[in-house]
Design a protein around this motif. Structure first.
Motif, short mmCIF file in Angstrom:
data_model
loop_
_atom_site.label_atom_id
_atom_site.label_comp_id
_atom_site.label_asym_id
_atom_site.label_seq_id
_atom_site.Cartn_x
_atom_site.Cartn_y
_atom_site.Cartn_z
N THR A 162 0.84 -1.19 0.00
CA THR A 162 0.00 0.00 0.00
C THR A 162 0.88 1.25 0.00
O THR A 162 2.03 1.20 0.44
N GLN A 163 0.32 2.33 -0.49
CA GLN A 163 1.02 3.60 -0.50
C GLN A 163 0.03 4.71 -0.17
O GLN A 163 -0.95 4.90 -0.88
N ILE A 164 0.27 5.40 0.95
CA ILE A 164 -0.59 6.52 1.33
C ILE A 164 -0.21 7.72 0.46
O ILE A 164 0.94 8.14 0.43
N MET A 165 -1.19 8.26 -0.24
CA MET A 165 -0.93 9.31 -1.22
C MET A 165 -1.29 10.70 -0.71
O MET A 165 -0.70 11.69 -1.12
N ASP A 166 -2.29 10.77 0.16
CA ASP A 166 -2.69 12.08 0.67
C ASP A 166 -3.48 11.88 1.96
O ASP A 166 -4.29 10.97 2.07
N THR A 167 -3.23 12.73 2.95
CA THR A 167 -3.97 12.69 4.21
C THR A 167 -4.26 14.11 4.65
O THR A 167 -3.36 14.95 4.73
N SER A 168 -5.53 14.39 4.93
CA SER A 168 -5.94 15.69 5.45
C SER A 168 -6.45 15.46 6.87
O SER A 168 -7.51 14.85 7.07
N TYR A 169 -5.68 15.92 7.86
CA TYR A 169 -6.01 15.66 9.25
C TYR A 169 -7.07 16.63 9.78
O TYR A 169 -7.07 17.82 9.42
N ALA A 170 -7.96 16.11 10.62
CA ALA A 170 -8.95 16.97 11.27
C ALA A 170 -8.30 17.70 12.45
O ALA A 170 -7.24 17.30 12.93
N GLU A 171 -8.93 18.76 12.91
CA GLU A 171 -8.31 19.59 13.94
C GLU A 171 -8.20 18.87 15.28
O GLU A 171 -7.16 18.91 15.94
N GLU A 172 -9.27 18.20 15.73
CA GLU A 172 -9.27 17.59 17.06
C GLU A 172 -8.78 16.16 17.05
O GLU A 172 -7.94 15.77 17.87
N GLY A 174 -8.64 12.33 14.27
CA GLY A 174 -9.03 11.67 13.04
C GLY A 174 -8.60 12.42 11.78
O GLY A 174 -7.70 13.26 11.81
N ILE A 175 -9.28 12.11 10.68
CA ILE A 175 -8.93 12.69 9.38
C ILE A 175 -10.17 13.24 8.68
O ILE A 175 -11.27 12.71 8.85
N LYS A 176 -9.96 14.28 7.91
CA LYS A 176 -11.03 14.76 7.04
C LYS A 176 -11.14 13.85 5.82
O LYS A 176 -12.24 13.51 5.37
N SER A 177 -9.97 13.48 5.28
CA SER A 177 -9.95 12.58 4.13
C SER A 177 -8.57 11.96 4.00
O SER A 177 -7.60 12.47 4.56
N ALA A 178 -8.50 10.88 3.27
CA ALA A 178 -7.22 10.22 2.99
C ALA A 178 -7.36 9.42 1.70
O ALA A 178 -8.44 8.90 1.39
N THR A 179 -6.28 9.35 0.96
CA THR A 179 -6.24 8.57 -0.28
C THR A 179 -5.02 7.65 -0.24
O THR A 179 -3.92 8.11 0.10
N PHE A 180 -5.23 6.38 -0.52
CA PHE A 180 -4.11 5.45 -0.56
C PHE A 180 -4.31 4.45 -1.70
O PHE A 180 -5.44 4.25 -2.18
N GLN A 181 -3.22 3.87 -2.09
CA GLN A 181 -3.21 2.93 -3.22
C GLN A 181 -2.93 1.54 -2.72
O GLN A 181 -2.10 1.33 -1.84
N VAL A 182 -3.65 0.54 -3.27
CA VAL A 182 -3.42 -0.86 -2.95
C VAL A 182 -2.88 -1.52 -4.21
O VAL A 182 -3.60 -1.67 -5.20
N ASN A 183 -1.60 -1.88 -4.18
CA ASN A 183 -0.94 -2.41 -5.37
C ASN A 183 -0.99 -3.93 -5.38
O ASN A 183 -0.12 -4.60 -4.82
#
Length: 380
Positions: A162-172, A174-183
């Motif tokens: 797997t490769q994590i491509m993007d992570t947008s962290y929430a303020e308090e 967890g995450i707002k969003s995340a994108t990862f690849q499964v090869n």
């Protein structure tokens, strides 16, 4: 171990093998391999690299299918011979060995049977998974991160990279969003049935009064584009913005304008990448995901046209496809297939194959019913 149990397991294995052989048809597969081998050995094959990659990839997949089918047939014959030996010698240890071999073979054949249902245009591809928090505030952000961990643990269980491509962290939390690849081969075919809205019900760890909270997260799964897909994205159709990455990371990540946001102007699709250290790497990764989403969009438009001709399919994915309940009882239930389990911790640790397999069978059934409906309408 009763002989009846061993015989029953072997019968199930043989029945599963025969259904796979009927679906795959070794003779047709052999002919396909022969044709592809001729194409692969043709002079000048690599003059057209895209075509050469298609041929060699198709040949590899076909050869692997045939090899697995032949191996399963040999294993079935071996376990039947082992059972005969156990019966003749009245040997309990050999009988137990036959049962273990038969159970493992049945499991492997069940996996192969699922594989035969992954016959969609992009099912054999690697997958790009995006998880977004929905309604539920901080609980939803925490829930999105829990889902991300669940899928990464699932991939780890199978040895998929797997490769994590993007992570947008929430303020308090967890995450707002995340994108990862499964090869992995067929990662898209398997994970595509996970797309939809996932609901979590629990006592909120972020509520001082300990109240029950319902939160939502959306899972999007798209196939990874390949060089042969030819998704043309003119520079005039995109806007590229760069900015400093956020979240955990060293100075090299957080103090340089390495993060990239690409906006596709005709569709307003936005892709962000920040987990690579260089702007060039992030831009390349963002373009790959944008092309994947445009590929899915094109596929959906084609499917929509076909659906208009075939009529509405009775069952649909709906906004909510699975519920995870931790209070007042423990239960994970798929609302499409009806499959459920009380082992919530196992699910959160990545044990979701039963849900995925049930989803693949459900999807195959929906497609078959839609095809039958269309055939009936054509008759009329």
């Amino acid at each position: 171990m009763a002989e009846f149990d061993v015989n029953q397991t072997i019968e199930q294995a043989r029945s599963t093998y025969e259904s796979i052989a009927k679906a795959v048809d070794p003779e047709i597969l052999n002919n396909k391999i022969h044709e592809l081998e001729q194409q692969a050995s043709a002079p000048g094959l690599w003059d057209d690299q895209d075509h050469a990659q298609q041929v060699t990839s198709a040949l590899s997949v076909a050869q692997t299918q045939l090899r697995h089918l032949q191996s399963a047939r040999q294993r079935l014959e071996d376990v039947e011979t082992l059972l005969e030996m156990a019966q003749e010698e009245e040997d309990k240890d050999t009988l137990d060995e036959a049962q273990r071999d038969a159970e493992q073979l049945l499991q492997d054949l069940s996996d192969m049977a699922i594989q035969t249902l992954l016959d969609g245009e992009y099912d054999a591809r690697a997958a790009v998974v995006t998880i977004r928090s929905g309604a539920g505030g901080v609980d939803a952000a925490d829930w999105a991160q829990m889902l991300m961990r669940m899928y990464l643990r699932w991939a780890e269980r199978h040895g998929f990279k797997t490769q994590i491509m993007d992570t947008s962290y929430a303020e308090e939390a967890g995450i707002k969003s995340a994108t990862f690849q499964v090869n992995a081969a067929y990662a898209y075919g398997r994970l595509s049935v996970e797309g939809g809205t996932h609901r979590l019900v629990r006592i909120s760890p972020f509520d001082n009064q300990g109240r029950r909270q319902t939160s939502f997260a959306a899972v999007e799964v798209i196939p990874l584009v390949e060089a042969t897909d030819h998704i043309d994205v003119p520079d005039s159709d995109i806007r590229v913005d760069t900015y400093c990455s956020s979240g955990p990371g060293g100075q090299g990540v957080n103090t340089t304008y390495s993060a990239v946001r690409i906006t596709h102007l005709p569709t307003n699709i936005v892709v962000t990448m920040q987990d690579e250290r260089s702007q060039i790497q992030n831009r390349a990764a963002a373009m790959a995901v944008l092309q994947s989403r445009l590929l899915v969009l094109r596929h959906e438009e084609e499917a929509k046209k076909k659906k208009e001709l075939a009529g509405d399919i009775k069952a649909s994915w709906g906004d909510q496809m699975r519920s995870y309940v931790l209070h007042p009882y423990q239960m994970v239930k798929d609302l499409r297939t009806g499959y459920e389990t009380s082992d919530t911790q196992g699910v959160f640790d990545g044990d979701i194959d039963a849900f995925i397999d049930a989803g693949i069978r459900w999807r195959h059934q929906q497609r078959r019913e839609a095809a039958e409906e269309k055939a009936e309408e054509n008759k009329e």
